[in-house]
Design a protein around this motif. Structure first.
Motif, PDB file in Angstrom:
ATOM      1  N   THR A  29       0.824  -1.186  -0.139  1.00 27.60           N
ATOM      2  CA  THR A  29       0.034   0.178  -0.018  1.00 27.60           C
ATOM      3  C   THR A  29       0.777   1.256   0.230  1.00 27.60           C
ATOM      4  O   THR A  29       0.496   2.481   0.012  1.00 27.60           O
ATOM      5  N   ASN A  30       2.044   1.180  -0.207  1.00 31.75           N
ATOM      6  CA  ASN A  30       3.181   2.233  -0.209  1.00 31.75           C
ATOM      7  C   ASN A  30       2.868   3.440  -1.135  1.00 31.75           C
ATOM      8  O   ASN A  30       3.198   4.502  -0.784  1.00 31.75           O
ATOM      9  N   TRP A  31       2.189   3.042  -2.368  1.00 29.59           N
ATOM     10  CA  TRP A  31       1.853   3.956  -3.350  1.00 29.59           C
ATOM     11  C   TRP A  31       0.589   4.650  -3.120  1.00 29.59           C
ATOM     12  O   TRP A  31      -0.020   5.360  -3.972  1.00 29.59           O
ATOM     13  N   ASP A  32      -0.315   4.356  -1.998  1.00 25.47           N
ATOM     14  CA  ASP A  32      -1.593   4.415  -2.243  1.00 25.47           C
ATOM     15  C   ASP A  32      -1.876   5.655  -1.033  1.00 25.47           C
ATOM     16  O   ASP A  32      -1.618   5.908  -0.110  1.00 25.47           O
ATOM     17  N   VAL A  33      -2.967   6.452  -1.686  1.00 31.94           N
ATOM     18  CA  VAL A  33      -3.611   7.389  -0.577  1.00 31.94           C
ATOM     19  C   VAL A  33      -4.041   6.536   0.539  1.00 31.94           C
ATOM     20  O   VAL A  33      -4.763   5.280   0.283  1.00 31.94           O
ATOM     21  N   MET A  34      -4.041   6.937   1.804  1.00 26.08           N
ATOM     22  CA  MET A  34      -4.738   6.280   2.811  1.00 26.08           C
ATOM     23  C   MET A  34      -5.406   7.209   3.794  1.00 26.08           C
ATOM     24  O   MET A  34      -5.083   8.677   3.829  1.00 26.08           O
ATOM     25  N   GLY A  35      -6.208   6.870   4.571  1.00 26.86           N
ATOM     26  CA  GLY A  35      -7.041   7.976   5.275  1.00 26.86           C
ATOM     27  C   GLY A  35      -7.703   7.079   6.635  1.00 26.86           C
ATOM     28  O   GLY A  35      -7.805   6.095   6.908  1.00 26.86           O
ATOM     29  N   TRP A  36      -8.101   8.185   7.521  1.00 22.78           N
ATOM     30  CA  TRP A  36      -8.899   7.878   8.728  1.00 22.78           C
ATOM     31  C   TRP A  36     -10.302   8.412   8.484  1.00 22.78           C
ATOM     32  O   TRP A  36     -10.500   9.520   8.062  1.00 22.78           O
ATOM     33  N   PHE A  37     -11.380   7.714   8.940  1.00 25.90           N
ATOM     34  CA  PHE A  37     -12.629   7.929   8.766  1.00 25.90           C
ATOM     35  C   PHE A  37     -13.097   7.638  10.319  1.00 25.90           C
ATOM     36  O   PHE A  37     -12.755   6.801  11.043  1.00 25.90           O
ATOM     37  N   ARG A  38     -14.402   7.986  10.622  1.00 23.50           N
ATOM     38  CA  ARG A  38     -15.040   7.810  11.956  1.00 23.50           C
ATOM     39  C   ARG A  38     -16.623   7.864  11.623  1.00 23.50           C
ATOM     40  O   ARG A  38     -16.969   8.613  10.727  1.00 23.50           O
ATOM     41  N   GLN A  39     -17.178   6.998  12.537  1.00 25.25           N
ATOM     42  CA  GLN A  39     -18.769   6.785  12.531  1.00 25.25           C
ATOM     43  C   GLN A  39     -19.231   7.029  14.081  1.00 25.25           C
ATOM     44  O   GLN A  39     -18.906   6.038  14.831  1.00 25.25           O
ATOM     45  N   ALA A  40     -20.063   8.149  14.305  1.00 22.10           N
ATOM     46  CA  ALA A  40     -20.429   7.941  15.541  1.00 22.10           C
ATOM     47  C   ALA A  40     -21.937   7.324  15.655  1.00 22.10           C
ATOM     48  O   ALA A  40     -22.548   7.299  14.544  1.00 22.10           O
ATOM     49  N   PRO A  41     -22.474   6.801  16.810  1.00 21.80           N
ATOM     50  CA  PRO A  41     -23.895   6.332  16.633  1.00 21.80           C
ATOM     51  C   PRO A  41     -24.859   7.166  16.023  1.00 21.80           C
ATOM     52  O   PRO A  41     -25.057   8.260  16.549  1.00 21.80           O
ATOM     53  N   GLY A  42     -25.595   6.754  15.225  1.00 21.41           N
ATOM     54  CA  GLY A  42     -26.582   7.543  14.540  1.00 21.41           C
ATOM     55  C   GLY A  42     -26.310   8.530  13.349  1.00 21.41           C
ATOM     56  O   GLY A  42     -27.000   9.234  12.901  1.00 21.41           O
ATOM     57  N   LYS A  43     -24.984   8.514  13.089  1.00 18.29           N
ATOM     58  CA  LYS A  43     -24.501   9.507  12.262  1.00 18.29           C
ATOM     59  C   LYS A  43     -23.844   8.652  10.809  1.00 18.29           C
ATOM     60  O   LYS A  43     -23.344   7.570  11.312  1.00 18.29           O
ATOM     61  N   GLU A  44     -23.785   9.407  10.192  1.00 22.81           N
ATOM     62  CA  GLU A  44     -22.914   8.980   8.785  1.00 22.81           C
ATOM     63  C   GLU A  44     -21.135   9.063   8.784  1.00 22.81           C
ATOM     64  O   GLU A  44     -20.913  10.002   9.736  1.00 22.81           O
ATOM     65  N   ARG A  45     -20.636   7.966   8.432  1.00 23.92           N
ATOM     66  CA  ARG A  45     -19.379   8.108   8.388  1.00 23.92           C
ATOM     67  C   ARG A  45     -18.839   9.127   7.824  1.00 23.92           C
ATOM     68  O   ARG A  45     -19.300   9.724   6.707  1.00 23.92           O
ATOM     69  N   GLU A  46     -17.781   9.684   8.450  1.00 22.84           N
ATOM     70  CA  GLU A  46     -16.915  10.973   7.929  1.00 22.84           C
ATOM     71  C   GLU A  46     -15.614  10.904   7.899  1.00 22.84           C
ATOM     72  O   GLU A  46     -14.802  10.357   8.525  1.00 22.84           O
ATOM     73  N   LEU A  47     -15.148  11.584   6.903  1.00 22.41           N
ATOM     74  CA  LEU A  47     -13.444  11.926   6.650  1.00 22.41           C
ATOM     75  C   LEU A  47     -13.206  12.350   7.934  1.00 22.41           C
ATOM     76  O   LEU A  47     -13.432  13.647   8.320  1.00 22.41           O
ATOM     77  N   VAL A  48     -11.795  12.125   8.485  1.00 24.19           N
ATOM     78  CA  VAL A  48     -11.126  12.866   9.359  1.00 24.19           C
ATOM     79  C   VAL A  48      -9.839  13.306   8.647  1.00 24.19           C
ATOM     80  O   VAL A  48      -9.522  14.395   9.034  1.00 24.19           O
ATOM     81  N   ALA A  49      -9.205  12.257   8.325  1.00 26.39           N
ATOM     82  CA  ALA A  49      -7.854  12.949   7.611  1.00 26.39           C
ATOM     83  C   ALA A  49      -7.414  11.947   6.368  1.00 26.39           C
ATOM     84  O   ALA A  49      -7.835  10.780   6.603  1.00 26.39           O
ATOM     85  N   VAL A  50      -6.598  12.313   5.502  1.00 25.42           N
ATOM     86  CA  VAL A  50      -5.985  11.392   4.390  1.00 25.42           C
ATOM     87  C   VAL A  50      -4.530  11.959   4.223  1.00 25.42           C
ATOM     88  O   VAL A  50      -4.313  13.203   4.598  1.00 25.42           O
ATOM     89  N   ILE A  51      -3.830  11.042   3.806  1.00 24.26           N
ATOM     90  CA  ILE A  51      -2.525  11.314   3.514  1.00 24.26           C
ATOM     91  C   ILE A  51      -1.824  10.759   2.037  1.00 24.26           C
ATOM     92  O   ILE A  51      -2.479   9.406   1.801  1.00 24.26           O
ATOM     93  N   SER A  52      -0.952  11.210   1.619  1.00 24.46           N
ATOM     94  CA  SER A  52      -0.526  10.817   0.446  1.00 24.46           C
ATOM     95  C   SER A  52       0.368   9.736   0.654  1.00 24.46           C
ATOM     96  O   SER A  52       0.865   9.446   1.728  1.00 24.46           O
ATOM     97  N   TRP A  53       0.855   9.134  -0.555  1.00 19.82           N
ATOM     98  CA  TRP A  53       1.705   7.996  -0.211  1.00 19.82           C
ATOM     99  C   TRP A  53       2.925   8.254   0.223  1.00 19.82           C
ATOM    100  O   TRP A  53       3.513   7.675   1.014  1.00 19.82           O
ATOM    101  N   SER A  54       3.409   9.608   0.148  1.00 16.16           N
ATOM    102  CA  SER A  54       4.641   9.886   0.553  1.00 16.16           C
ATOM    103  C   SER A  54       4.717  10.537   1.887  1.00 16.16           C
ATOM    104  O   SER A  54       5.700  10.869   2.597  1.00 16.16           O
ATOM    105  N   GLY A  55       3.508  10.970   2.414  1.00 16.66           N
ATOM    106  CA  GLY A  55       3.030  11.671   3.440  1.00 16.66           C
ATOM    107  C   GLY A  55       3.356  13.153   3.391  1.00 16.66           C
ATOM    108  O   GLY A  55       2.914  13.890   4.243  1.00 16.66           O
ATOM    109  N   ALA A  56       3.718  13.612   2.076  1.00 15.66           N
ATOM    110  CA  ALA A  56       3.729  14.956   1.832  1.00 15.66           C
ATOM    111  C   ALA A  56       2.467  15.915   1.971  1.00 15.66           C
ATOM    112  O   ALA A  56       2.462  17.115   2.176  1.00 15.66           O
TER     113      ALA A  56
END
Length: 126
Positions: A29-56
């Motif tokens: 997965t070293n060349w992939d964008v990766m991300g964190w998402f979160r979902q609270a009870p009763g709410k839709e899943r939402e984006l928290v943060a994403v990062i490029s493959w290099s971290g830049a």
């Protein structure tokens, strides 16, 4: 097929910190964008943060900007989310996700993240 496993969740008091980890296996997965998402009870899943493959390149939702930091260590196939100054409204299940391989930059389109972990629960409560 990539497998993602999150860890590091827990129950903490407001104002404290946690660091989540996401370890990938099964595919590079070293060349992939990766991300964190979160979902609270009763709410839709939402984006928290994403990062490029290099971290830049990184993107944060307004609700966590300045408090959370996303990072990755490609040598360890691991992504992190450092969460500081936690608030009760940060309570949710947190998911890591694998996105597309992009030469540069990130994507914030949830539909482009095709592999997901099982989630780790973060509860912020006094």
């Amino acid at each position: 097929q990539v497998k993602l496993v999150e860890s590091g969740g827990g129950v903490v008091q407001p104002g404290t910190s946690l660091r989540l980890s996401c370890t990938a296996s099964g595919r590079d997965t070293n060349w992939d964008v990766m991300g964190w998402f979160r979902q609270a009870p009763g709410k839709e899943r939402e984006l928290v943060a994403v990062i490029s493959w290099s971290g830049a390149s990184q993107f944060y939702s307004e609700s966590v900007k300045g408090r959370f930091t996303i990072s990755r260590d490609n040598a360890k196939n691991t992504m992190y989310l450092q969460m500081n100054s936690l608030k009760p409204e940060d309570t949710a299940a947190y998911f890591c996700a694998d996105g597309p391989a992009l030469r540069s930059g990130v994507t914030t389109e949830m539909r482009e993240f095709t592999a997901w972990g099982q989630g780790t629960q973060v509860t912020v409560s006094s």
